[in-house]
Scaffold this motif. Structure first.
Motif, PDB file in Angstrom:
ATOM      1  N   LEU A   1       0.921  -1.181   0.006  1.00 46.74           N
ATOM      2  CA  LEU A   1      -0.144  -0.062   0.109  1.00 46.74           C
ATOM      3  C   LEU A   1       0.865   1.356   0.088  1.00 46.74           C
ATOM      4  O   LEU A   1       0.380   2.251  -0.542  1.00 46.74           O
TER       5      LEU A   1
ATOM      6  N   ASN B   1      -1.676  -1.129  -9.453  1.00 49.07           N
ATOM      7  CA  ASN B   1      -0.711   0.228  -9.193  1.00 49.07           C
ATOM      8  C   ASN B   1      -0.341   0.767 -10.654  1.00 49.07           C
ATOM      9  O   ASN B   1       0.961   0.955 -11.110  1.00 49.07           O
TER      10      ASN B   1
ATOM     11  N   GLU C   1      -3.526   4.523  -4.511  1.00 49.96           N
ATOM     12  CA  GLU C   1      -4.116   4.651  -3.178  1.00 49.96           C
ATOM     13  C   GLU C   1      -5.080   5.587  -2.963  1.00 49.96           C
ATOM     14  O   GLU C   1      -6.129   5.375  -2.491  1.00 49.96           O
ATOM     15  N   HIS C   2      -4.808   6.653  -3.591  1.00 46.52           N
ATOM     16  CA  HIS C   2      -5.593   7.936  -3.354  1.00 46.52           C
ATOM     17  C   HIS C   2      -7.254   7.450  -3.964  1.00 46.52           C
ATOM     18  O   HIS C   2      -8.151   8.194  -3.715  1.00 46.52           O
TER      19      HIS C   2
ATOM     20  N   VAL D   1      -8.687   4.589  -4.057  1.00 50.72           N
ATOM     21  CA  VAL D   1      -9.482   3.747  -3.495  1.00 50.72           C
ATOM     22  C   VAL D   1     -10.834   4.153  -3.041  1.00 50.72           C
ATOM     23  O   VAL D   1     -11.871   3.447  -3.090  1.00 50.72           O
TER      24      VAL D   1
ATOM     25  N   ILE E   1      -5.888   0.374  -9.941  1.00 55.01           N
ATOM     26  CA  ILE E   1      -5.489   0.533  -8.498  1.00 55.01           C
ATOM     27  C   ILE E   1      -4.955  -0.789  -8.155  1.00 55.01           C
ATOM     28  O   ILE E   1      -3.886  -0.797  -7.550  1.00 55.01           O
TER      29      ILE E   1
ATOM     30  N   SER F   1       1.955   2.100  -3.333  1.00 57.19           N
ATOM     31  CA  SER F   1       1.286   2.123  -4.477  1.00 57.19           C
ATOM     32  C   SER F   1       0.978   3.591  -4.684  1.00 57.19           C
ATOM     33  O   SER F   1       1.134   4.629  -4.035  1.00 57.19           O
TER      34      SER F   1
END
Ligand SMILES: [Mg+2]
Length: 276
Positions: free
Chosen positions: A29, A110, A35-36, A38, A107, A32
């Motif tokens: 995470l 990545n 991640e923003h 998700v 996501i 990644s």
């Protein structure tokens, strides 16, 4: 909650299993760059609130269109010479078709858009945005001409039509499906339609779908320009939600998409308005 506790609970949550075959650790995470997205994608795909908002928006659009047509028919009777047939203009992505499975895939792998986008379009398996088909059939009944203005490309036309046909959507011929040729700006394509029609409604998830006053405008101008169309919002201009992407994000980066993921993250962070 202290940061260490948050980390510990995330590790615990993800250590117990795998998500669609992808095991995620806290370290993953942290590496990644997506991640923003998700939470925004969670909201778009799973929240009752998004589904309700989409149906509510299209319900309002349907009612307003019926009312607008009553007024237009009365107006056209008085002014026969200048009367043009009514048209409604819709964007496609996140307005009619739901591409969130593509965002979810980026996501989990990545990678960032446009990675995987061509493949997703070619799969032609996007589901409908709730409320969209109901609205389109109602517009058809009201004898309003339906146009789609999308920034998908000509190369994507066949798969786009295939996907929309699967859902039984109307007006998928060349004349009614205006794709991107030279510019992503939608005003010029709206003006083409206005040569023969009166556009009575525009529907989109990006403010730029509604009016060019938002196109490439800086963050504050974009935000403040909503006031300029305020009285026609929900009447002529119908705005749908999309927290996953859009020019709201582009404006945060000053439309410089060559920035690194770190620079973009810093821009997003700096755009936050804090309590003090
Ligand atoms: Mg869109």
């Amino acid at each position: 909650m202290k940061k260490t506790l948050v980390s510990a609970s995330i590790v615990a949550a993800f250590a117990v299993g795998s998500l669609a075959g992808i095991n995620i650790s806290r370290a993953d995470l942290q590496k990644s760059t997506q991640e923003h997205l998700v939470m925004a994608t969670n909201w778009f795909q799973t929240s009752a609130e998004n589904k309700a908002l989409q149906i509510q928006t299209y319900n309002v659009a349907k009612e307003e269109l019926a009312e607008t047509m009553v007024k237009k028919i009365a107006k056209d009777k008085k002014n026969k010479k200048k009367a043009k047939p009514a048209a409604v203009v819709l964007d496609i992505d996140e307005t009619v078709l739901d591409n969130s499975p593509h965002t979810a895939w980026t996501i989990k792998n990545n990678v960032a858009y446009p990675e995987g986008w061509d493949e997703w379009i070619h799969m032609a398996k996007a589901e409908l945005i709730p409320g969209a088909k109901d609205f389109l059939l109602a517009a058809k009944k009201l004898k309003v001409d339906i146009y789609y203005i999308s920034n998908r490309t000509e190369a994507e036309r066949a798969d786009t039509v295939k996907n929309m046909k699967l859902h039984g959507l109307p007006n998928l011929d060349e004349k009614h499906l205006l794709l991107k040729s030279t510019t992503s700006q939608k005003g010029p394509r709206q003006q083409e339609i206005e040569k023969t029609h009166e556009i009575v409604m525009l529907i989109g998830d990006n403010a730029n779908d509604l009016s060019d006053i938002f196109y490439k405008a800086d963050l504050n101008t974009r935000y403040n320009n909503v006031d300029k169309i305020a009285k026609d919002l929900g009447v002529k201009y119908i705005q749908l939600p999309n927290p996953m992407y859009g020019d709201f994000e582009g404006a945060i980066y000053n439309y410089d998409f060559k920035k690194t993921e770190d620079q973009k993250a810093a821009d997003r962070y700096n755009a936050l308005k804090t309590m003090k």
